[in-house]
Design a protein around this motif. Structure first.
Motif, PDB file in Angstrom:
ATOM      1  N   VAL A  12       0.843  -1.201   0.000  1.00  0.00           N
ATOM      2  CA  VAL A  12       0.000   0.000   0.000  1.00  0.00           C
ATOM      3  C   VAL A  12       0.876   1.247   0.000  1.00  0.00           C
ATOM      4  CG1 VAL A  12      -1.621   1.356   1.380  1.00  0.00           C
ATOM      5  CG2 VAL A  12      -1.986  -1.092   1.078  1.00  0.00           C
ATOM      6  N   SER A  13       1.882   1.234   0.866  1.00  0.00           N
ATOM      7  CA  SER A  13       2.720   2.428   0.957  1.00  0.00           C
ATOM      8  C   SER A  13       3.513   2.640  -0.325  1.00  0.00           C
ATOM      9  CB  SER A  13       3.670   2.327   2.154  1.00  0.00           C
ATOM     10  OG  SER A  13       4.493   1.202   2.015  1.00  0.00           O
ATOM     11  N   LEU A  14       3.904   1.529  -0.960  1.00  0.00           N
ATOM     12  CA  LEU A  14       4.633   1.650  -2.221  1.00  0.00           C
ATOM     13  C   LEU A  14       3.758   2.282  -3.292  1.00  0.00           C
ATOM     14  CD1 LEU A  14       6.622  -1.665  -2.678  1.00  0.00           C
ATOM     15  CD2 LEU A  14       7.463   0.582  -2.074  1.00  0.00           C
ATOM     16  N   SER A  15       2.513   1.801  -3.357  1.00  0.00           N
ATOM     17  CA  SER A  15       1.635   2.306  -4.406  1.00  0.00           C
ATOM     18  C   SER A  15       1.322   3.774  -4.194  1.00  0.00           C
ATOM     19  CB  SER A  15       0.338   1.492  -4.451  1.00  0.00           C
ATOM     20  OG  SER A  15      -0.304   1.587  -3.200  1.00  0.00           O
ATOM     21  N   LEU A  16       1.174   4.172  -2.920  1.00  0.00           N
ATOM     22  CA  LEU A  16       0.889   5.575  -2.635  1.00  0.00           C
ATOM     23  C   LEU A  16       2.055   6.463  -3.052  1.00  0.00           C
ATOM     24  CD1 LEU A  16      -0.811   5.370   0.874  1.00  0.00           C
ATOM     25  CD2 LEU A  16      -1.877   6.023  -1.296  1.00  0.00           C
ATOM     26  N   THR A  17       3.230   6.029  -2.688  1.00  0.00           N
ATOM     27  CA  THR A  17       4.392   6.866  -2.966  1.00  0.00           C
ATOM     28  C   THR A  17       4.687   6.919  -4.445  1.00  0.00           C
ATOM     29  OG1 THR A  17       5.230   6.080  -0.879  1.00  0.00           O
ATOM     30  CG2 THR A  17       6.760   7.322  -2.247  1.00  0.00           C
TER      31      THR A  17
ATOM     32  N   ILE B 294      23.106   1.104 -14.880  1.00  0.00           N
ATOM     33  CA  ILE B 294      22.392   0.681 -16.083  1.00  0.00           C
ATOM     34  C   ILE B 294      21.727   1.873 -16.754  1.00  0.00           C
ATOM     35  CG2 ILE B 294      20.555  -0.824 -16.943  1.00  0.00           C
ATOM     36  CD1 ILE B 294      21.157  -2.580 -14.392  1.00  0.00           C
ATOM     37  N   SER B 295      21.087   2.695 -15.945  1.00  0.00           N
ATOM     38  CA  SER B 295      20.446   3.914 -16.456  1.00  0.00           C
ATOM     39  C   SER B 295      20.332   4.873 -15.283  1.00  0.00           C
ATOM     40  CB  SER B 295      19.056   3.591 -17.024  1.00  0.00           C
ATOM     41  OG  SER B 295      18.191   3.215 -15.963  1.00  0.00           O
ATOM     42  N   ASP B 296      19.668   6.005 -15.518  1.00  0.00           N
ATOM     43  CA  ASP B 296      19.500   6.946 -14.410  1.00  0.00           C
ATOM     44  C   ASP B 296      18.702   6.316 -13.271  1.00  0.00           C
ATOM     45  OD1 ASP B 296      20.921   8.863 -15.625  1.00  0.00           O
ATOM     46  OD2 ASP B 296      19.202   9.978 -16.420  1.00  0.00           O
ATOM     47  N   SER B 297      17.818   5.404 -13.628  1.00  0.00           N
ATOM     48  CA  SER B 297      16.943   4.812 -12.615  1.00  0.00           C
ATOM     49  C   SER B 297      17.435   3.462 -12.109  1.00  0.00           C
ATOM     50  CB  SER B 297      15.526   4.642 -13.173  1.00  0.00           C
ATOM     51  OG  SER B 297      14.997   5.895 -13.548  1.00  0.00           O
ATOM     52  N   TRP B 298      18.139   2.734 -12.966  1.00  0.00           N
ATOM     53  CA  TRP B 298      18.528   1.366 -12.603  1.00  0.00           C
ATOM     54  C   TRP B 298      20.003   1.260 -12.260  1.00  0.00           C
ATOM     55  CZ3 TRP B 298      15.499  -2.790 -11.728  1.00  0.00           C
ATOM     56  CH2 TRP B 298      14.175  -2.747 -12.184  1.00  0.00           C
ATOM     57  N   GLN B 299      20.262   0.562 -11.177  1.00  0.00           N
ATOM     58  CA  GLN B 299      21.625   0.194 -10.807  1.00  0.00           C
ATOM     59  C   GLN B 299      21.604  -1.276 -10.404  1.00  0.00           C
ATOM     60  OE1 GLN B 299      22.445   3.091  -7.602  1.00  0.00           O
ATOM     61  NE2 GLN B 299      24.271   3.650  -8.754  1.00  0.00           N
ATOM     62  N   TYR B 330      16.027   0.049  -8.245  1.00  0.00           N
ATOM     63  CA  TYR B 330      15.299   0.939  -9.147  1.00  0.00           C
ATOM     64  C   TYR B 330      14.870   2.193  -8.389  1.00  0.00           C
ATOM     65  CZ  TYR B 330      11.657   2.778 -12.205  1.00  0.00           C
ATOM     66  OH  TYR B 330      10.911   3.596 -13.007  1.00  0.00           O
ATOM     67  N   LYS B 331      15.298   3.318  -8.943  1.00  0.00           N
ATOM     68  CA  LYS B 331      14.940   4.595  -8.311  1.00  0.00           C
ATOM     69  C   LYS B 331      13.609   5.068  -8.881  1.00  0.00           C
ATOM     70  CE  LYS B 331      16.447   9.285  -8.586  1.00  0.00           C
ATOM     71  NZ  LYS B 331      17.483  10.206  -9.065  1.00  0.00           N
ATOM     72  N   VAL B 332      12.565   4.987  -8.072  1.00  0.00           N
ATOM     73  CA  VAL B 332      11.229   5.409  -8.517  1.00  0.00           C
ATOM     74  C   VAL B 332      11.193   6.920  -8.633  1.00  0.00           C
ATOM     75  CG1 VAL B 332       8.761   5.390  -7.974  1.00  0.00           C
ATOM     76  CG2 VAL B 332      10.190   3.404  -7.419  1.00  0.00           C
ATOM     77  N   ASN B 333      11.655   7.581  -7.603  1.00  0.00           N
ATOM     78  CA  ASN B 333      11.798   9.036  -7.622  1.00  0.00           C
ATOM     79  C   ASN B 333      12.831   9.406  -6.549  1.00  0.00           C
ATOM     80  OD1 ASN B 333      10.460   9.128  -5.081  1.00  0.00           O
ATOM     81  ND2 ASN B 333       8.476   9.149  -6.126  1.00  0.00           N
ATOM     82  N   ASP B 334      12.957  10.683  -6.293  1.00  0.00           N
ATOM     83  CA  ASP B 334      14.002  11.108  -5.359  1.00  0.00           C
ATOM     84  C   ASP B 334      13.747  10.619  -3.934  1.00  0.00           C
ATOM     85  OD1 ASP B 334      15.466  12.317  -7.263  1.00  0.00           O
ATOM     86  OD2 ASP B 334      14.733  14.344  -6.874  1.00  0.00           O
TER      87      ASP B 334
END
Lengths: 282, 423
Positions: A12-17, B294-299, B330-334
């Motif tokens: 849940v927390s993953l999907s929210l973020t 691998i990319s900006d998001s993947w290591q 995987y970097k989803v965001n900051d």
């Protein structure tokens, strides 16, 4: 089951973020129009007077003045060192925050506002954060306030569009102590026109100076030069004239003669004046 | 033939002392204190119970996040001073509390690592350099420190270091870093019932780092290790390390091969109070680990480590350990990074090693983990990170499971939240 609850919560927390997208920073780097330039030359810049010793925080922002520099028009803050200072050590820091930082340049000027030195960004060191400081560009420099009493800090347009990547504190620690290298993202800061800076000034030696020439002349005129005694003939004249003026009831004339006699250092003029008055009353 | 430690110590530091003609300017051009720190709070739960095992992680059997330390805090204070004549000095103090504890402490009562106190000064040393008469690239140091440490990225195990009290000198030779140090460590330091005759270990370290090898740079280490009041009193180890890109791709790797004998049996160059061993102890060690961008998001991080007895190792005849592990990230965001870890660890030895027979003689352990690292782009007071994880460990049999602390069956699921902050 604890594991199941935990896993559900995690998902849940993953999907929210994951829903919150990364902020897109749009950099529009159009040159500042000449119409915004405040002053035609450095002498007209608004100068901020500094004390002998002080730590100040300041911002370069849209309320800052715009000056014309060799690398374009830029926002700036201009400083004047204390007139009491001679050797001064300074520490200028441009703080990295909110994904941006001012990439500063510093210009030092002599008392006639001629450029003495331009300090480029490459002379600043990148200081990574510690417990009490955030990551920053830092410059330690010295000035002789008698030769370079003025300096300007500005966000040079030359650097706009560039960025700096600093090491994540986890990486700094790992490299320093040989810890396992972490898989972390090093923060990146875009060079911006606006940002927060700090300035620390410490006067190492005070300025000492001789008085200016005019002051000496004025002082000299005020100094009483010991007068030579008046000639005997002059003394005799004033004593006689004072006595005659009193005897003829012309007190105003007697006082005037007494005043002149004093200026000419006629000894005993006042005594003569008093004796003449006393005899007349008798 | 033995080195005379006192002569060597003197050689390391006296050069600076006898040259009384040199004067140190009193003009300080740079001076200041810095405070850094780190905290690690690993909340682990196995069916509602906190546990006192690391599931074989120190023995290269697993690679997950499930290590100990429920409330580890570390502070580092550094003072750096530079003088006008180029002389500089560093003073470093590193203190640590709570490394390796596993209890979930409440606010009440003493906090100990089971029965041991756990506030420790890990490092306290001074390093001085920039003397005109020694050359600007030369420095000398004295005190307690970790010298030249390296650790695997996923196992987290230190394979190279000299941890103890000593002194050393470092300079540049042919453009590369060269150093000599003498480091001592007492195996029974702080222990109850310590012998009056101390069995102090001493390591004489020679190192030469940064030699260009075309595809990267090479580091060379040699250690001669002695032990006082011990019948089997010496040994030596050597290592060669290549620092390069990620096998030709974007990233980095550290690849090392080492050999150790006698007191240096532990990966050859891993010196500390744990060193020691008789002449039958002889081992070889190989490791290669790094991160692929691998990319900006993947290591992806990876590690392969192998260590084996050439005769005996830790008194175990025929002991072999190795681990292969990967961790894509995987970097989803900051503010969010997802990680997955998979590892395969193996251990075996000759019949009867450490008294083991039957199923005990060989272990094969699989570890799989997923984690999500939440972080804040904090520009001030460092970077906090909270990482919930689920780690699954599967052993080939109950005997192998028991060795790494699994109480029932052959597998275990650990759920936890590892909280860290660096500043």
């Amino acid at each position: 089951m604890n594991t199941k609850k935990f896993f559900t919560g995690l998902l849940v927390s993953l999907s929210l973020t994951a829903c919150s997208s990364t902020e897109t920073v749009t950099n529009t780097i159009s040159p500042l129009p000449t119409a915004q330039v405040c002053c035609s030359d450095f002498s007209q810049f608004p100068w901020i007077q500094l004390n002998n010793n002080e730590d100040i925080n300041f911002q370069i922002d849209s309320s800052s003045s715009v000056g014309h520099f060799t690398d374009g028009n830029s926002y700036f803050n201009a400083f004047r060192l204390s007139p009491r200072s001679q050797k001064v050590t300074l520490r200028l820091s441009s703080l990295m925050s909110e994904k941006s930082v001012v990439a500063p340049k510093v210009i030092t000027l002599d008392e006639k506002f001629n450029i003495v030195k331009v300090i480029e960004l490459k002379e600043f060191e990148v200081k990574t954060s510690s417990a009490f400081t955030q990551s920053q560009f830092r410059l330690n420099f010295e000035l002789d306030a008698t030769k370079t009493p003025y300096f300007i800090v500005y966000s040079s347009s030359e650097y706009l569009g560039q960025s700096v990547k600093v090491k994540h504190p986890a990486r700094v620690r790992a490299e320093e102590f040989g810890e396992p290298m972490p898989m972390v993202t090093d923060p990146t800061y875009q060079f911006s026109r606006f940002g927060k800076l700090t300035l620390s000034i410490k006067t190492e030696s005070l300025k000492a100076s001789r008085p200016a020439l005019k002051e000496v002349e004025v002082m000299e005129t005020k100094v009483k030069v010991p007068a030579k005694p008046a000639l005997p003939e002059t003394q005799a004249f004033y004593k006689m004239a004072i006595t005659e003026a009193v005897n003829s009831n012309d007190i105003a004339k007697a006082l005037s003669l007494l005043e002149e006699a004093k200026k000419l250092s006629v000894e005993g003029a006042q005594t003569i004046f008093i004796e003449a008055l006393e005899k007349k009353e008798l | 033939m033995k080195f005379n430690k006192y002569n060597l110590l003197a050689a390391a530091v006296s050069t600076a002392l006898f040259s009384g003609a040199a004067t140190a300017s009193t003009d300080v051009v740079k001076d200041g204190w810095e405070v850094h720190g780190y905290a690690s709070m690993n909340f682990r739960s196995v069916d509602g119970e906190s546990v006192d095992t690391e599931y074989g992680k120190p023995d290269y059997k697993t690679a997950g996040t499930h290590g100990k330390s429920t409330n580890q805090v570390e502070f580092v204070i550094k003072k750096h001073t530079e003088h006008e004549n180029g002389v500089w000095s560093d003073f470093v103090v590193r203190t640590e509390y709570g490394n390796g504890n596993s209890y979930a402490y409440s606010s009440e009562g003493g906090q100990k690592k089971n029965t041991q106190s756990q506030f420790e000064v890990k490092e306290t040393f001074v390093e001085i350099g920039g003397f005109s008469f020694l050359g600007k690239d030369t420095s000398i140091w004295g005190g307690q420190r970790f010298l030249n440490r390296s650790a695997g990225i996923l196992s987290g195990e230190f394979w190279k270091q000299s941890s103890g009290v000593g002194a050393g000198i470092q300079t540049k030779l042919a453009g590369n870093t060269a150093g000599f140090a003498v480091v001592t460590a007492d195996p029974d330091a702080g222990q109850d019932g310590a012998s009056a005759d101390r069995t102090t270990l001493t390591s004489y370290d020679f190192y030469y780092y940064g030699v260009d090898a075309g595809i990267g740079s090479l580091d060379f280490d040699f250690k001669y290790i002695t032990q006082a009041n011990d019948a089997e009193d010496d040994g030596f180890g050597a290592a060669i390390t290549l620092n390069s890109s990620y096998y030709g791709l974007d990233g980095w790797t550290q690849t090392a091969l080492s050999y150790g004998k006698g007191t240096a049996q532990n990966r050859g160059v891993n010196f500390g109070s744990w060193a020691g061993g008789d002449e039958n102890q002889e081992s070889i060690f190989f490791t290669s680990y790094g991160v692929l961008n691998i990319s900006d998001s993947w290591q992806m991080g990876s590690e392969f480590t192998y260590m084996a007895a050439l005769d005996e190792l830790f008194t175990a005849s025929g002991l072999v350990r190795y681990i292969a592990a990967v961790r894509p990230s995987y970097k989803v965001n900051d503010n969010l990074r997802l990680e997955a870890t998979a590892s395969y660890g193996h251990e075996e030895g000759d019949e009867g090693y450490w008294g083991r027979t039957g199923d005990d003689m060989e272990s094969n352990i699989i570890n799989a983990e997923i984690a999500a690292a939440f972080t804040v782009n904090a520009d001030y007071f460092g970077r906090p990170q909270i990482k919930p994880y689920i780690s699954y460990i599967k052993a080939d049999d109950e005997a192998s499971a028991s060795i790494i602390g699994i109480k029932n069956g052959t597998d275990e699921t650990i759920v936890g939240v590892h909280t860290e902050i660096w500043f």
